[in-house]
Write a protein that holds these residues in place. Structure first.
Motif, PDB file in Angstrom:
ATOM      1  N   SER A  32      22.278  30.212 -34.122  1.00 29.27           N
ATOM      2  CA  SER A  32      22.503  29.459 -32.865  1.00 29.27           C
ATOM      3  C   SER A  32      21.630  28.317 -32.750  1.00 29.27           C
ATOM      4  O   SER A  32      20.554  28.531 -33.558  1.00 29.27           O
ATOM      5  CB  SER A  32      22.310  30.068 -31.583  1.00 29.27           C
ATOM      6  N   VAL A  33      21.824  27.475 -31.986  1.00 30.21           N
ATOM      7  CA  VAL A  33      20.812  26.071 -31.995  1.00 30.21           C
ATOM      8  C   VAL A  33      20.986  25.645 -30.527  1.00 30.21           C
ATOM      9  O   VAL A  33      22.038  25.663 -29.990  1.00 30.21           O
ATOM     10  CB  VAL A  33      21.274  25.085 -32.859  1.00 30.21           C
ATOM     11  N   LYS A  90      15.444  24.099 -33.110  1.00 28.69           N
ATOM     12  CA  LYS A  90      15.714  24.444 -34.486  1.00 28.69           C
ATOM     13  C   LYS A  90      16.555  25.650 -34.666  1.00 28.69           C
ATOM     14  O   LYS A  90      16.759  26.547 -33.770  1.00 28.69           O
ATOM     15  CB  LYS A  90      14.208  25.024 -35.016  1.00 28.69           C
ATOM     16  N   ALA A  91      17.586  25.808 -35.678  1.00 26.83           N
ATOM     17  CA  ALA A  91      18.445  26.611 -35.807  1.00 26.83           C
ATOM     18  C   ALA A  91      17.675  27.888 -36.184  1.00 26.83           C
ATOM     19  O   ALA A  91      16.904  28.043 -36.849  1.00 26.83           O
ATOM     20  CB  ALA A  91      19.407  26.254 -36.882  1.00 26.83           C
ATOM     21  N   GLY A 149      26.636  14.340 -44.864  1.00 24.86           N
ATOM     22  CA  GLY A 149      25.864  15.559 -45.257  1.00 24.86           C
ATOM     23  C   GLY A 149      26.759  16.679 -44.937  1.00 24.86           C
ATOM     24  O   GLY A 149      26.392  17.897 -45.356  1.00 24.86           O
ATOM     25  N   ALA A 150      27.869  16.707 -44.292  1.00 21.31           N
ATOM     26  CA  ALA A 150      28.796  17.902 -43.656  1.00 21.31           C
ATOM     27  C   ALA A 150      29.490  18.057 -44.927  1.00 21.31           C
ATOM     28  O   ALA A 150      30.118  19.215 -45.089  1.00 21.31           O
ATOM     29  CB  ALA A 150      29.598  17.532 -42.497  1.00 21.31           C
ATOM     30  N   ASP A 151      29.667  17.265 -46.090  1.00 15.45           N
ATOM     31  CA  ASP A 151      30.665  17.678 -47.059  1.00 15.45           C
ATOM     32  C   ASP A 151      29.794  17.903 -48.261  1.00 15.45           C
ATOM     33  O   ASP A 151      28.536  17.504 -48.448  1.00 15.45           O
ATOM     34  CB  ASP A 151      31.458  16.527 -47.413  1.00 15.45           C
ATOM     35  N   SER A 184      20.837  22.581 -40.983  1.00 13.37           N
ATOM     36  CA  SER A 184      22.205  23.454 -40.960  1.00 13.37           C
ATOM     37  C   SER A 184      23.042  22.801 -39.865  1.00 13.37           C
ATOM     38  O   SER A 184      24.294  23.096 -39.864  1.00 13.37           O
ATOM     39  CB  SER A 184      21.734  25.050 -40.729  1.00 13.37           C
ATOM     40  N   PHE A 185      22.394  22.202 -38.515  1.00 15.28           N
ATOM     41  CA  PHE A 185      23.465  21.768 -37.693  1.00 15.28           C
ATOM     42  C   PHE A 185      23.145  20.361 -37.281  1.00 15.28           C
ATOM     43  O   PHE A 185      22.077  19.923 -37.535  1.00 15.28           O
ATOM     44  CB  PHE A 185      23.062  22.741 -36.508  1.00 15.28           C
TER      45      PHE A 185
END
Length: 635
Positions: free
Chosen positions: A82-83, A70-71, A129-131, A55-56
């Motif tokens: 949070s991470v 780990k998130a 991977g952000a898109d 996720s982050f």
């Protein structure tokens, strides 16, 4: 009527209701400069979100990924994640790319930056991977389209057989089989594609074990599995009922329960499952989907009978009444869902969701016009007066079915799809009995005689006979068939728009995120990109950050990038602010070159409003260019 009702509800306003998670705030704030390395990154959303394995992604100024913890969700807060970060990040600008799954099953993603010490001269490139992956998204939307169409054909054709009772059900078996297989196949396809869809990766990962495991434990994945189980039960029920001449009461009750269960697999994993008023929203969604399926699935059933067989007047009239009931349900639920998704007058034109809704209403208007044409076509066939014989309906069942082009009835196509309004004259309160319901159908002259033996009470001939149609009757029947075919085509367009709407961020969610950010007083910086072109290939962009972007003192950081996205050094950069509505300015930001970026610590903006920010970029000793961009300053 639907559009007017929606607009009235928007003017009246209402409580917030979100669908699709929207980012409410970040810590560190987007564009902020912190003195020391933060211990963690925290994101707050407008609704509960689910986390992915990746996720982050945090990138340092050199575009290298930072090792993080780990998130996880904040304790007791499903809308906050949070991470943990390393103790020493170093100095410069860091990029955070995030991706989560909102409560309504749709993945949402984004990115922001923050700086430690001071902004750096380099900028990280966001990971792919952000898109979203366009191929995966396209395939997933196709699967959802097929699922909606399959549900409409299966539920609509089954309801047509059970409630309209056509004498010959054999032509409709193809619709039932086609709808069932389309829904089952698309459900399996969506289940395997769910993992790549959530992660934003390519479709090649649809058989990845980790993705399948995550899908099995998620609410959308469980809903898809439940849909397959319900489809298997529906197949068994249809097989048993096909051996009976008329559906049994137990079969009708079981079929209705299965239809509600299928509709719940959508409502429980889509927009209705998120935000406030969840029970009311899910009830509305189930009724909306069922009414849509009964209406839109009944249209191709009627079209198929018109093409392959004669249609008794009672079948057309029963479908018209069934469609009329669907109309009332569609209007009530469509208005509620539109109000819940929009939330404001401006959202109709200022958001993608609102514009798609307007496009859907336009398609509905075309559909209503086609329905009116179908109804007129049938009414032109009224040539035989109605009779008041008490046993007319009973005798009709034992007679040769009349062609729809001969009998006067109200076309079942005069209805509306989801999100529209209208009524069928056959179901309107106080309307006269539909012609052909108990008169022409019972007249022996119109195509048959009573079965021998007891004046018409004996069972009907299992092989119905069709009398030849006159040229006028055949012309009317062909016209009706063409108009219903057009309605079916437009209905597909409405279904496609509905699919796109369910995957679009509602205007209310975006407005709620902005309002929450302002009410919380989060010091979120304002970032503005100003493109410039000085000619002779000297072009690029200026990224200006105002921190906090509110009334009062603001810190200003500006970085100049070339056409390739890399850092560019220029002789001079000037920045000024004006508020024409109050005749204020220009106020010089007094930027100074701080070795890689330009900055100022003493810009004071006295009042809120839409300010004009003018950037003057000198690219050589003799060449410069000025560009102006608006920037919103809030209180």
């Amino acid at each position: 009527m639907l559009l007017g009702t929606v607009l009235v509800l928007l003017l009246l306003g209402g409580g917030p209701a979100s669908a699709h998670a929207a980012l409410r705030g970040t810590d560190p704030a987007d564009g902020s400069v912190v003195k020391t390395s933060p211990r963690a990154i925290t994101l707050t959303f407008t609704e509960s979100v689910g986390l992915l394995d990746d996720s982050f992604r945090v990138l340092d100024p050199d575009n290298q990924r930072v090792r993080t913890g780990k998130a996880a969700h904040a304790e007791g807060r499903a809308d906050t994640v949070s991470v943990a970060l390393p103790e020493k990040l170093g100095t410069g600008t860091f990029t955070v790319a995030w991706r989560v799954v909102s409560e309504d099953s749709h993945p949402v993603s984004g990115a922001f930056t923050f700086s430690v010490g001071e902004p750096s001269a380099t900028r990280a490139v966001l990971p792919s991977g952000a898109d979203d992956n366009p191929v995966t998204d396209g395939l997933y939307n196709i699967g959802r389209d097929l699922a909606y169409i399959g549900a409409a054909l299966l539920i609509g054709a089954a309801a047509f057989v059970a409630l309209c009772r056509p004498p010959d059900r054999r032509p409709l078996r193809a619709l039932l089989l086609g709808g069932g297989w389309a829904l089952a196949g698309s459900t399996v396809f969506l289940f395997f594609l769910r993992g790549p869809y959530e992660a934003g990766t390519g479709p090649a990962g649809m058989f990845d074990p980790s993705g399948l495991t995550r899908t099995l434990s998620s609410r959308p994945g469980l809903a898809l599995l439940a849909r397959l189980v319900l489809l298997a039960a529906a197949a068994v029920l249809l097989l048993r009922q096909s051996r009976r001449e008329t559906p049994s009461r137990a079969g009708l009750a079981t079929g209705a329960a299965l239809a509600v269960g299928l509709a719940l697999t959508w409502a429980g994993a889509e927009h209705a499952s998120a935000g406030i008023q969840v029970p009311a929203a899910m009830t509305s969604s189930v009724l909306h989907l069922l009414a849509m399926a009964v209406w839109m699935g009944g249209l191709p059933a009627l079209l198929l009978l018109l093409h392959r067989a004669s249609v008794p007047s009672t079948v057309v009239i029963r479908f018209s009444r069934l469609a009329g009931a669907s109309v009332a349900v569609l209007v009530a639920t469509g208005v509620y869902q539109s109000w819940r998704g929009l939330g404001s007058w401006s959202a109709l034109t200022d958001t993608t969701y609102g514009r798609l809704l307007l496009a859907k209403l336009a398609a509905v208007a075309v559909l209503l016009a086609a329905g009116a044409l179908s109804r007129r076509t049938v009414r032109r066939g009224t040539a035989v007066p109605a009779t008041t014989a008490p046993a007319a309906e009973a005798r009709e069942e034992s007679r040769v079915p009349e062609p729809a082009g001969v009998v006067a009835g109200v076309s079942g196509s005069a209805s509306v799809p989801p999100g529209a309004s209208g009524t069928s004259e056959a179901s309107a309160p106080g309307a006269d009995p539909a012609p052909g319901e108990d008169g022409p159908a019972a007249d022996p002259a119109e195509g048959g005689s009573a079965a021998p033996g007891d004046g018409g009470s004996a069972p009907a001939d299992p092989t119905p006979r069709r009398r030849p149609l006159s040229p006028a009757e055949d012309t009317r029947r062909r016209a009706l068939r063409r108009s219903v075919l057009f309605e079916v085509a437009v209905s597909v367009v409405v279904l496609l728009l509905t699919t796109i709407l369910t995957g679009t961020l509602p205007g209310r969610a975006a407005a709620e995120a902005a309002a929450a950010e302002q009410s919380a007083g989060l010091p979120v910086a304002s970032v503005t990109i100003i493109p410039f072109d000085a000619g002779l290939g000297m072009r690029g962009t200026v990224q200006v950050t105002l921190d906090p972007g509110r009334v009062g003192d603001n810190n200003v950081q500006a970085v100049v990038y070339g056409p390739d996205g890399g850092f560019v050094s220029i002789p001079e950069l000037r920045l000024s602010f004006s508020l024409p509505s109050q005749d204020i300015g220009p106020l010089d930001a007094k930027l100074t070159d701080r070795g890689g970026y330009w900055a100022s610590d003493g810009l004071s903006l006295p009042i809120p409003g839409t300010w004009e920010m003018k950037a003057t970029v000198r690219v050589t000793d003799t060449d410069q260019v000025s560009e102006t961009k608006p920037v919103e300053i809030v209180r």
